[in-house]
Design a protein around this motif. Sequence first.
Motif, PDB file in Angstrom:
ATOM      1  N   ALA A 311       0.830  -1.202   0.000  1.00 56.30           N
ATOM      2  CA  ALA A 311       0.000   0.000   0.000  1.00 56.30           C
ATOM      3  C   ALA A 311       0.866   1.255   0.000  1.00 56.30           C
ATOM      4  O   ALA A 311       0.566   2.235  -0.696  1.00 56.30           O
ATOM      5  N   GLN A 312       1.965   1.224   0.759  1.00 49.67           N
ATOM      6  CA  GLN A 312       2.877   2.368   0.764  1.00 49.67           C
ATOM      7  C   GLN A 312       3.577   2.526  -0.582  1.00 49.67           C
ATOM      8  O   GLN A 312       3.849   3.648  -1.024  1.00 49.67           O
ATOM      9  N   LEU A 313       3.870   1.398  -1.229  1.00 48.65           N
ATOM     10  CA  LEU A 313       4.465   1.480  -2.559  1.00 48.65           C
ATOM     11  C   LEU A 313       3.505   2.123  -3.544  1.00 48.65           C
ATOM     12  O   LEU A 313       3.907   2.969  -4.362  1.00 48.65           O
ATOM     13  N   GLN A 314       2.246   1.750  -3.473  1.00 48.25           N
ATOM     14  CA  GLN A 314       1.245   2.353  -4.352  1.00 48.25           C
ATOM     15  C   GLN A 314       1.090   3.852  -4.052  1.00 48.25           C
ATOM     16  O   GLN A 314       0.953   4.667  -4.969  1.00 48.25           O
ATOM     17  N   GLN A 315       1.132   4.206  -2.774  1.00 51.63           N
ATOM     18  CA  GLN A 315       1.036   5.611  -2.415  1.00 51.63           C
ATOM     19  C   GLN A 315       2.225   6.405  -2.937  1.00 51.63           C
ATOM     20  O   GLN A 315       2.081   7.545  -3.386  1.00 51.63           O
ATOM     21  N   ALA A 316       3.410   5.812  -2.892  1.00 58.68           N
ATOM     22  CA  ALA A 316       4.604   6.510  -3.385  1.00 58.68           C
ATOM     23  C   ALA A 316       4.493   6.777  -4.879  1.00 58.68           C
ATOM     24  O   ALA A 316       4.801   7.876  -5.360  1.00 58.68           O
ATOM     25  N   HIS A 317       4.047   5.764  -5.627  1.00 59.81           N
ATOM     26  CA  HIS A 317       3.879   5.956  -7.081  1.00 59.81           C
ATOM     27  C   HIS A 317       2.784   6.997  -7.357  1.00 59.81           C
ATOM     28  O   HIS A 317       2.940   7.835  -8.265  1.00 59.81           O
ATOM     29  N   GLY A 318       1.713   6.958  -6.588  1.00 57.16           N
ATOM     30  CA  GLY A 318       0.650   7.942  -6.780  1.00 57.16           C
ATOM     31  C   GLY A 318       1.096   9.350  -6.431  1.00 57.16           C
ATOM     32  O   GLY A 318       0.705  10.324  -7.090  1.00 57.16           O
ATOM     33  N   PHE A 319       1.930   9.479  -5.409  1.00 56.88           N
ATOM     34  CA  PHE A 319       2.451  10.785  -5.016  1.00 56.88           C
ATOM     35  C   PHE A 319       3.288  11.392  -6.141  1.00 56.88           C
ATOM     36  O   PHE A 319       3.129  12.573  -6.485  1.00 56.88           O
TER      37      PHE A 319
END
Length: 472
Positions: A311-319
Amino acid sequence: MQSRQSLELRQHQQLALTPQLQQSIRFLQLSALELDVEIAQALVENPLLEREEEYDTDTADAVASTEREQEDRWMVLGLSNRAGNNRSDEEPVRPEAAVTETLQDHLLRQLRLTRAQPRDCALVSLLIDELDENGYLATPLADILGYFPPELSVATEELQAALRLLQSFDPPGVGATSLGECLVLQLRLREAGSPATSAQPDRSVLDCAYAIADKHLDILASGNLTRLREALGCSQDTLRAAHGLLLQLEPRPARNWATSTADYVTPDVVVRRVGKQWRASINPMVLPRLRVNTVYEALLDKAPESAAMHAQLQQAHGFIKSMNQRYVTILRVAQAIVDRQAGFFEEGVGAMKPLLLRDIAQALELHESTVSRATRHKYAQTPWGVFELKRFFGMALPTDDGASTSATAVRSLILKLVQEEPARKPLSDNQIAIRLAEQGVVIARRTVAKYREAAGIEPAILRKARAALEQG
């Protein structure tokens, strides 16, 4: 009448604000400073997100090399640059670590040179700490007296004596409780004939200056010279001389010790001429260089069961995606503005054309709110200085030839007319409206007044009074 319930299925379309879209909208409306805070917070909360230069080997080597060069230079001078945890207080201070003397340091140094008792020195030190950035004592003495516990038995007379001692220090006027008192303190120094001041002025002029500073600053600010002369009972020449004397005084005693840094703006967009066209580009200095940590990302590919980290990886890409979308939108909007305001970049503010948010929104197929967010607190570096993107928008004002001009251009014309007006006979709002009509811009007197006030220009009566006092 009976009510009946039923179930039915309907299909319809609606715009759903996904978390990714909400984040993109929020990033777009942030200023560069607010975005830096957002990025810093994201770097703390998400270990998978990092700056590109954070772990660059070349940067670390360059820093280490610079430190070695500095160490060599200090060794040549016979000094050690190894601070460490064992550095003693007697170790010499590096030249580049020099600290600028503050107003408080300057006053405390003078206090140590007096023969005041320790109790009086403590009271003066407390008053020094209460001074604001201009050198004024903004806190009333009654409130300061309430700071002390009853067992200290600090009397009002003691605090007033401490204030008088503080007001005798350099710079003149320090410790005043108001602008009038500040000017009076400096006038007393002039009257005493201090070597640091010019020759003592005439007695009548000095008395007039005392009266203005003590009681009539509000009348002087209004520019009503007739009323001021009646209140003072003096001649016009004496009034002018007294006003000239007051202009020689310093309304901000702590000006030379001001430590606040000047405000500046880092432009988001840089506009340059490329061939025969003007092109907008994102300023590289404001572009955040972010990336996802490749080591952690590779490890997560081998550990699909770690849902929280994924989930944090997805958030990083979205950021990062939202960040890139922000600058793409800003650049599109900025280029559209540049294309429609080419006259401004060629000739200046006077050539700015009418432009609405709706015009840019229709050209780029965006919503007006998106254009508004993309121009709010975003700045462009132009040949004429740094301008907020919102300043390029303005309503259309008709001209006598059937064309139109922008409100920004009209404000610049008003400012130019005021700068060129005779000092003794400033232009009234009605006269400015007539001059603008002669140039083809027909607007009402009230519109002139509104634009004049927006530009920070005083009314004609105040400009005339100021010129009469300054020119004599």
